[in-house]
Design an enzyme around this catalytic site. Sequence first.
Site, PDB file in Angstrom:
ATOM      1  N   HIS A  48      -4.359 -17.574  -3.984  1.00  0.00           N
ATOM      2  CA  HIS A  48      -5.183 -16.711  -3.121  1.00  0.00           C
ATOM      3  C   HIS A  48      -6.461 -17.398  -2.644  1.00  0.00           C
ATOM      4  CE1 HIS A  48      -7.043 -16.570  -6.985  1.00  0.00           C
ATOM      5  NE2 HIS A  48      -8.097 -15.976  -6.466  1.00  0.00           N
ATOM      6  N   ASP A  49      -6.712 -18.615  -3.112  1.00  0.00           N
ATOM      7  CA  ASP A  49      -7.921 -19.347  -2.696  1.00  0.00           C
ATOM      8  C   ASP A  49      -7.601 -20.486  -1.738  1.00  0.00           C
ATOM      9  OD1 ASP A  49      -9.600 -17.868  -4.349  1.00  0.00           O
ATOM     10  OD2 ASP A  49      -9.377 -19.246  -6.041  1.00  0.00           O
ATOM     11  N   ASP A  58       0.851  -1.197   0.000  1.00  0.00           N
ATOM     12  CA  ASP A  58       0.000   0.000   0.000  1.00  0.00           C
ATOM     13  C   ASP A  58       0.880   1.238   0.000  1.00  0.00           C
ATOM     14  OD1 ASP A  58      -1.868   1.973   0.469  1.00  0.00           O
ATOM     15  OD2 ASP A  58      -2.089   1.487   2.606  1.00  0.00           O
ATOM     16  N   ASP A  86      -6.168 -10.953 -14.828  1.00  0.00           N
ATOM     17  CA  ASP A  86      -7.085 -12.019 -14.454  1.00  0.00           C
ATOM     18  C   ASP A  86      -8.351 -11.828 -15.282  1.00  0.00           C
ATOM     19  OD1 ASP A  86      -8.476 -13.987 -12.919  1.00  0.00           O
ATOM     20  OD2 ASP A  86      -7.226 -13.472 -11.194  1.00  0.00           O
ATOM     21  N   GLU A 124      -7.704 -21.601 -14.971  1.00  0.00           N
ATOM     22  CA  GLU A 124      -8.097 -22.163 -13.684  1.00  0.00           C
ATOM     23  C   GLU A 124      -9.189 -23.182 -14.004  1.00  0.00           C
ATOM     24  OE1 GLU A 124      -9.826 -21.024  -9.274  1.00  0.00           O
ATOM     25  OE2 GLU A 124     -10.762 -20.246 -11.065  1.00  0.00           O
ATOM     26  N   ASP A 140      -1.781  -1.409  -3.782  1.00  0.00           N
ATOM     27  CA  ASP A 140      -2.136  -0.694  -5.013  1.00  0.00           C
ATOM     28  C   ASP A 140      -1.098  -0.910  -6.117  1.00  0.00           C
ATOM     29  OD1 ASP A 140      -0.038   1.237  -4.298  1.00  0.00           O
ATOM     30  OD2 ASP A 140      -1.479   1.866  -2.758  1.00  0.00           O
ATOM     31  N   ASP A 146     -10.201 -17.233 -15.071  1.00  0.00           N
ATOM     32  CA  ASP A 146     -10.881 -17.574 -13.829  1.00  0.00           C
ATOM     33  C   ASP A 146     -12.065 -18.528 -14.031  1.00  0.00           C
ATOM     34  OD1 ASP A 146     -11.335 -16.806 -10.928  1.00  0.00           O
ATOM     35  OD2 ASP A 146     -13.276 -16.256 -11.757  1.00  0.00           O
TER      36      ASP A 146
END
Length: 559
Positions: free
Chosen positions: A330-331, A21, A98, A258, A29, A199
């Site tokens: 991230h999952d 950040d 993505d 994915e 960001d 995705d």
Amino acid sequence: MQKKWWHGKVAYQVYPKSFLDTTGNGIGDLRGIISKLDYLKELGVDIIWLSPCYQSPLADQGYDISDYYQIDPRFGTMNDMDELIAQARKRNLSILMDLVVNHCSDEHEWFQKALQDPYGPYSKYFYFEKGINGQPPNNWRSYFGGSVWEPVSGTDLYYLHLFHKKQPDLNWENSSLREEIYKMMRWWMDKGLAGFRIDAIINIKKALPFSDYSYPPDRDDGLASIDNMLRDAVGVGEFLGEMRDKVFQKYDAFTVGEVFNAKEEELPDFIGDNGYFSTMFDFRAAVWGGSEKGWYASRHITPEIYKSCCFLSQKQMENVGYLSNIIENHDEPRGVSRYIPAEDLCETSKKLLAAVSFMLRGLPWIYQGQEIGMENLSFISIDEFDDVSTLDEYRVAKNHGFNDADALRAVAFYSRDNARTPFQWDDSPNAGFTTGTPWLRVNPNYTEINVKAQQNDKTSLFSFYKELITLRKNPDYAETILYGRLEPFMEKEENLMAFYRYGQNQTLLVLANFQKAPRTLTLPKAYKSVLLNNYKHVTIDSDACVTLDYYQVVILELA
Ligand code: TEU
């Protein structure tokens, strides 16, 4: 198999919200990413996948896009994005966006227009269906819990959402919708992207017409898993082939799918030569651990299971295409917390996991923080979670009869928020991630596990990842590491993950002692050199007897 430019590369996933950040709003960001491109370069990565940073209400952390042509102001501006692509290119880094096109956000203009005119053209961009006797059109369960159907207010219609109700599914049967998507993809490719991570793509084909699955309901809610639908849906390849022909081919894009629930016989269509995608992720171990009942019933993945999942995927894809190997994303929980028994978790065992994953055939991926060994967080309350999926799984566990504490324990280990805690840059407050209040709690172990502590330490995990990457790119071994056939060695030996990589004139042997207790074994033949070792020494006597220490991993070149 045709050789491709990206086979020899190393890929890295950035989760922008948790990376760095620079504004103090507690959210990572694009400028933060730009400022760390040199860091990624130093590590040795070549390809960077950015999880979504498009305009979004962030109901599912950006996987709910309200405008595909805008950057969410919380992440920065389109100028920042252009600069990121340009700065990356300067350093020979490729950027992947993505591609989230199974669904968009309910705040997307298309959906808003559809709501205004539920029988008009934009309603055909989605699935608007009549209910049956005041009930939803069928009994499918959303991935995030509850029915996949949400009423369209003021009508007897429902709209379909396989994920959250703020993520209405796009209707891929509609060619106007498909053309809009391809136009958007070309617009992004023209900016200079290398390609996309794609995705949840298997979901774009629905089994139609919508009907109930009357199998015994798999949970107490009486609903049926989407897996039934995916098994019955036929023809996703028509859409994917069109996407390839109308977009990817023209740009020679690099794409990683994915892909869950693909049908085995279709795999060559997915990632064979001229497949829909360049490559796809291997999720076998994570899928093995999952349960239809919910996270509370997940199965623990032992080193033996991990090994067999990796070997099975390697075998399956050997003559199909080039896999993408991950230990986390991230999952998922953090790979080191999941695949290494808790009592054995340390830098040495983390290096072992890194080495076995990197030495599989395929493209190695690093999820942000993996390179410094970031671990699961010890969540202390359900209020700490932000992830919609975790909150749903908590309800599922409670409905099943778990008390609060057990339900918390059950979901905490599998929570997607484990991987989403802020990146640990240094030992200053909030791990150097933000000067504000981080959107998710920083793992308190940041005082020890951080980049600053590891960057200049030759024995650190970070340095070990650099060594692995250097080895992969070493022209003397690259051909074998990239393409060599993988064959297990002493496969039945418990907690030993060992395999050959056979090159044209060269044989490498990876030996990983996936346990505390040292072990001794005999090499199949003499060795020439030790290419990598997570210890200073390895004991190999004149009879080719090798002794592996606590979680020792070595990569040998055989004579
Ligand atoms: O994940 C897809 C996803 O949720 C799968 O894990 C799904 O459960 C699988 O298809 C079941 O077989 C992607 C993103 O990575 C995730 O972060 C998003 O929440 C999701 O899509 C929705 O966009």
